[in-house]
Motif scaffolding. Sequence first.
Motif, PDB file in Angstrom:
ATOM      1  N   VAL A  44      22.861  10.786 -83.217  1.00 62.50           N
ATOM      2  CA  VAL A  44      22.540  10.261 -81.899  1.00 62.50           C
ATOM      3  C   VAL A  44      21.064  10.489 -81.599  1.00 62.50           C
ATOM      4  N   LYS A  45      20.363   9.419 -81.282  1.00 64.71           N
ATOM      5  CA  LYS A  45      18.954   9.494 -80.894  1.00 64.71           C
ATOM      6  C   LYS A  45      18.766   8.710 -79.592  1.00 64.71           C
ATOM      7  N   ASN A  46      17.549   8.795 -79.053  1.00 64.89           N
ATOM      8  CA  ASN A  46      17.216   8.093 -77.810  1.00 64.89           C
ATOM      9  C   ASN A  46      18.186   8.444 -76.688  1.00 64.89           C
ATOM     10  N   ILE A  47      18.471   9.739 -76.545  1.00 68.58           N
ATOM     11  CA  ILE A  47      19.311  10.214 -75.450  1.00 68.58           C
ATOM     12  C   ILE A  47      18.461  10.231 -74.181  1.00 68.58           C
ATOM     13  N   ASN A  48      18.938   9.565 -73.171  1.00 68.79           N
ATOM     14  CA  ASN A  48      18.176   9.464 -71.926  1.00 68.79           C
ATOM     15  C   ASN A  48      18.287  10.766 -71.131  1.00 68.79           C
ATOM     16  N   TYR A  72      14.558  13.018 -80.190  1.00 71.28           N
ATOM     17  CA  TYR A  72      15.949  12.782 -79.822  1.00 71.28           C
ATOM     18  C   TYR A  72      16.105  12.291 -78.388  1.00 71.28           C
ATOM     19  N   PHE A  73      15.115  12.555 -77.547  1.00 71.15           N
ATOM     20  CA  PHE A  73      15.256  12.271 -76.124  1.00 71.15           C
ATOM     21  C   PHE A  73      14.250  11.235 -75.649  1.00 71.15           C
ATOM     22  N   ASP A  95      21.571  10.425 -69.442  1.00 66.05           N
ATOM     23  CA  ASP A  95      22.707  11.132 -70.029  1.00 66.05           C
ATOM     24  C   ASP A  95      22.679  12.620 -69.689  1.00 66.05           C
ATOM     25  N   ASN A 124      30.872   9.984 -72.439  1.00 65.86           N
ATOM     26  CA  ASN A 124      30.843   9.872 -73.903  1.00 65.86           C
ATOM     27  C   ASN A 124      30.771  11.296 -74.459  1.00 65.86           C
ATOM     28  N   LYS A 127      28.306  12.006 -77.501  1.00 68.76           N
ATOM     29  CA  LYS A 127      26.901  11.990 -77.099  1.00 68.76           C
ATOM     30  C   LYS A 127      26.568  13.190 -76.229  1.00 68.76           C
ATOM     31  N   GLY A 131      23.905  15.867 -77.349  1.00 69.21           N
ATOM     32  CA  GLY A 131      22.751  15.980 -76.470  1.00 69.21           C
ATOM     33  C   GLY A 131      22.576  17.396 -75.938  1.00 69.21           C
ATOM     34  N   TYR A 134      21.322  19.573 -78.826  1.00 69.10           N
ATOM     35  CA  TYR A 134      19.903  19.339 -79.105  1.00 69.10           C
ATOM     36  C   TYR A 134      19.019  20.060 -78.093  1.00 69.10           C
TER      37      TYR A 134
END
Length: 373
Positions: A44-48, A72-73, A95, A124, A127, A131, A134
Amino acid sequence: MRTLKFLLQKEFRQIFRNKSLLPLLFVVPIVQLLVLPLAADYEVKNINIAIVDHDHSSYSQKLVSKIGASGYFKLTDYTSGFNEAFRQIESDQADLILEIPHGFERNLIRENEQKLFLAVNAINGVKANLGGSYINRIIADYNSEVRLEWVQFPKFSPIPTIEITTSNWFNPSMNYRFYMVPGILALLVTMIGAYMCALNIVKEKEVGTIEQINVTPVKKHQFILGKLIPFWVIGMIVFSIGLFGIGWLIYGIVPIGSLLLLYAYLAIYLIAVLGLGLLISTYSETQQQAMSVAFFFMMIFILMSGLFTSIDSMPQWAYTITKISPITYFIEVMRMIVLKGSGFANIQYHFLIMIGFAVFLNGWAILNYKKTR
């Protein structure tokens, strides 16, 4: 043998004359193998993330920068009000929320500790867990860096620490596609065997030609072999295109183990899944019925075969179901041979099980197939 030869000629001519069937057999699996591994990725990447910074100090700025540099964020909001950030979660634009309190830098320096608040959108679950993990790891690394800045080396008495050195075997680059491509290829071969074989035989029922065959001197085993062998050959060809044309050329997956061993297992596996397709056709009168039954089994195969999730984490009843699914063993063997380089001694148990599946499914289908002569 002469009768079987003519039956095979007839089947191959029917298959290659059907212009709508050829793309389903060769083009669709290739496209799926090109697209699905790119989407089926659990990294999982681009976690808001929305950050609420009440402190606006140099230490809080360093923490925000470290989170953004992790890769990642994705920072969606940087504000000083929690309610504003919470609205980001309510509108699915964030997120996670990280709240940095007032006096973050002062308390960290003077009292040697400080608490942060982390709110995670857990709709989710996967995620949310990743998240949260991370961000916790990033904060722990940041905490270690801050403590190192404060260390006075002349007065410092080193504390014993344990260092862990990791070595990634079988997939050193940690490329998730190396794990997914063999499993997806196994699934596509299964679909060709089970779906197409079932539909091919049921089509004979719908157009009425099977009644003409039933009153001919053609033996039951000759008719069944005439239906199974073409799709067995096609399954081998599609597997080879997927393994070498897509897996090797596109994704750079080079099988470590023996190709002879892999194809030997594939040959037995195709007999088993073709037996499943033949069995479905004996209980179906129309192609719609055959597709519905085949779809039922394929959904179980997809979700409970270990393709996407580990079967060891399933409840006991689900684990039992996975062990009576032939694709579970083929996916495992694919990954063992292609990625680990396993030999026959490692998969001999899988060979025995797949032979059992082949005998059981084909035997049941042959007994259930009714021929008037």
